[in-house]
Design an enzyme around this catalytic site. Structure first.
Site, short mmCIF file in Angstrom:
data_model
loop_
_atom_site.label_atom_id
_atom_site.label_comp_id
_atom_site.label_asym_id
_atom_site.label_seq_id
_atom_site.Cartn_x
_atom_site.Cartn_y
_atom_site.Cartn_z
N ALA A 1 18.15 4.44 4.51
CA ALA A 1 18.57 4.89 3.19
C ALA A 1 17.50 4.47 2.18
O ALA A 1 16.75 3.52 2.42
CB ALA A 1 19.90 4.24 2.84
N GLU B 1 19.62 -3.69 8.00
CA GLU B 1 20.34 -3.83 6.73
C GLU B 1 20.65 -5.28 6.39
O GLU B 1 20.71 -5.66 5.22
CB GLU B 1 21.66 -3.03 6.78
CG GLU B 1 21.49 -1.52 6.75
CD GLU B 1 21.35 -0.88 8.13
OE1 GLU B 1 21.02 -1.60 9.10
OE2 GLU B 1 21.57 0.33 8.22
N1 CAA Z 1 13.68 3.01 0.98
C1 CAA Z 1 12.82 3.27 -0.01
N2 CAA Z 1 11.48 3.23 0.15
C2 CAA Z 1 11.03 2.88 1.37
C3 CAA Z 1 11.87 2.61 2.44
C4 CAA Z 1 13.27 2.68 2.22
N3 CAA Z 1 14.17 2.49 3.20
N4 CAA Z 1 11.11 2.30 3.53
C5 CAA Z 1 9.84 2.40 3.13
N5 CAA Z 1 9.77 2.74 1.83
C6 CAA Z 1 8.59 2.96 1.02
C7 CAA Z 1 7.93 1.64 0.65
O1 CAA Z 1 8.57 1.05 -0.48
C8 CAA Z 1 6.50 2.07 0.37
O2 CAA Z 1 6.47 2.66 -0.90
P1 CAA Z 1 5.31 2.23 -1.95
O3 CAA Z 1 4.03 2.69 -1.28
O4 CAA Z 1 5.66 2.99 -3.17
O5 CAA Z 1 5.39 0.76 -2.07
C9 CAA Z 1 6.30 3.19 1.41
O6 CAA Z 1 7.59 3.63 1.78
C10 CAA Z 1 5.58 2.72 2.65
O7 CAA Z 1 6.29 1.62 3.16
P2 CAA Z 1 5.61 0.22 3.51
O8 CAA Z 1 4.43 -0.03 2.62
O9 CAA Z 1 6.68 -0.83 3.52
O10 CAA Z 1 5.08 0.53 4.97
P3 CAA Z 1 4.83 -0.50 6.16
O11 CAA Z 1 4.16 0.29 7.23
O12 CAA Z 1 4.17 -1.73 5.66
O13 CAA Z 1 6.29 -0.94 6.67
C11 CAA Z 1 8.58 -0.56 7.33
C12 CAA Z 1 7.15 -0.01 7.27
C13 CAA Z 1 8.65 -1.76 8.28
C14 CAA Z 1 9.47 0.57 7.87
C15 CAA Z 1 9.03 -0.98 5.92
O14 CAA Z 1 8.75 0.07 5.02
C16 CAA Z 1 10.50 -1.31 5.81
O15 CAA Z 1 10.92 -2.37 6.22
N6 CAA Z 1 11.30 -0.38 5.23
C17 CAA Z 1 12.71 -0.62 4.99
C18 CAA Z 1 13.53 -0.51 6.27
C19 CAA Z 1 15.00 -0.79 5.98
O16 CAA Z 1 15.36 -1.86 5.56
N7 CAA Z 1 15.87 0.22 6.22
C20 CAA Z 1 17.28 0.11 5.96
C21 CAA Z 1 17.63 0.70 4.65
S1 CAA Z 1 19.30 0.42 4.13
C22 CAA Z 1 20.25 1.55 4.97
O17 CAA Z 1 19.72 2.36 5.71
C23 CAA Z 1 21.72 1.46 4.70
C24 CAA Z 1 22.56 2.36 5.56
O18 CAA Z 1 22.97 2.01 6.64
C25 CAA Z 1 23.01 3.62 5.03
#
Ligand code: CAA
Length: 258
Positions: free
Chosen positions: A65, A132
């Site tokens: 998300a 999450e």
């Molecule tokens: N939401 C919003 N933006 C996100 C995102 C997310 N879930 N995942 C990545 N992005 C964005 C980052 O903020 C970044 O944007 P900026 O360049 O503007 O800073 C861009 O995408 C690239 O991401 P990273 O720089 O973090 O890339 P990375 O290769 O270093 O890391 C990753 C990749 C490990 C996937 C990392 O991005 C990450 O941990 N993302 C979040 C994963 C997460 O926690 N997902 C769960 C979300 S909550 C949910 O899903 C609830 C539900 O059950 C409904």
């Protein structure tokens, strides 16, 4: 229909939806989930579509998300205007076969949406997880329910409580994905599977999906009874007569309903 956050195309009888927010690793923002629901509804209505493929980019199927959108929500606003309910329903209740083609990250809502599809084919680079808990919440789109059904309690607890990622090999061993292929072969493999499905009798494919999904909702006796009744009903289809006649005549079947 022009979409901003997804790309949609058809190849023969296969509909392909590609999540397309590369700047956010396909994070599932409101705009994307709305467009996804619309695209699925259009494929559901289209009689020329026999199977759908849902995919992302090489780096990310979907990183969950959109955390930046979720950040400002509160309980009442989420309850009153649940951004996911409609989309998740549109994937989970999609009646035609749908395959998730996963490369790179399938995290949080990304993993959950892949699990709503009928099966997952993953590239060797795929990474699955429910992180999450690292954000101070738990999975909210079916992860606590579908993951244990797919991989068993121990691994589901492990993934949801530690927030760690699981690679494609572990995901295949655990039963989350049906096949793992090299990243370069992912779309060819998935399209081949989708095209094979799309040549079958569509009502029979849909009933097969319905019966398998029923096994997660009801007990064995009820499930077997449901299967038997649906199986018997298929003997009213021209496609049953054609399929069996084609076998007896040693030729390929030409299903009418496909
Ligand atoms: N939401 C919003 N933006 C996100 C995102 C997310 N879930 N995942 C990545 N992005 C964005 C980052 O903020 C970044 O944007 P900026 O360049 O503007 O800073 C861009 O995408 C690239 O991401 P990273 O720089 O973090 O890339 P990375 O290769 O270093 O890391 C990753 C990749 C490990 C996937 C990392 O991005 C990450 O941990 N993302 C979040 C994963 C997460 O926690 N997902 C769960 C979300 S909550 C949910 O899903 C609830 C539900 O059950 C409904």
């Amino acid at each position: 229909m022009a979409y901003k956050t997804i790309q949609v195309k058809t190849e023969g009888r296969v509909g392909v939806i590609t999540l397309n927010r590369p700047e956010a690793l396909n994070a599932l923002c409101d705009a994307l989930t709305g467009e996804l629901a619309e695209a699925l509804a259009a494929f559901e209505r289209d009689e020329d579509i026999g199977c759908v493929v849902l995919t992302g980019s090489r780096k990310a199927f979907a990183a969950g998300a959109d955390i930046k959108e979720l950040q400002s929500r509160d309980q009442v606003s989420l309850y009153l205007n649940d951004p996911f309910a409609q989309t998740w329903e549109s994937v989970a209740r999609f009646r035609k076969p749908i395959i998730a083609a996963v490369s790179g990250y399938a995290l949080g809502g990304g993993c959950e949406i892949a699990m709503m599809c009928d099966f997952i084919i993953a590239s060797e680079t795929a990474k699955f997880g429910q992180p999450e808990i690292n954000l101070g919440v738990m999975p909210g789109s079916g992860g606590t329910q579908r993951l244990p059904r797919a991989v068993g309690k121990a691994k589901a607890m492990d993934l949801c409580l530690t927030g760690r990622m699981m690679d494609a090999e572990e995901a295949e061993r655990a039963g989350l994905v049906s096949r793992v292929v090299p990243a370069d072969d992912l779309m060819d493999t998935v399209m081949e599977a989708a095209e094979a499905i799309a040549t079958k009798s569509l009502p029979v494919a849909m009933m097969t999906k319905e019966a398998i999904n029923r096994s997660f909702e009801v007990g064995l006796t009820e499930g077997v009874l449901f299967e038997r009744r649906v199986f018997q009903s298929q003997f009213s289809l021209e496609d049953q007569r054609e399929g069996m006649a084609a076998f007896a005549e040693k030729r390929a079947p030409h299903f009418k309903h496909r």
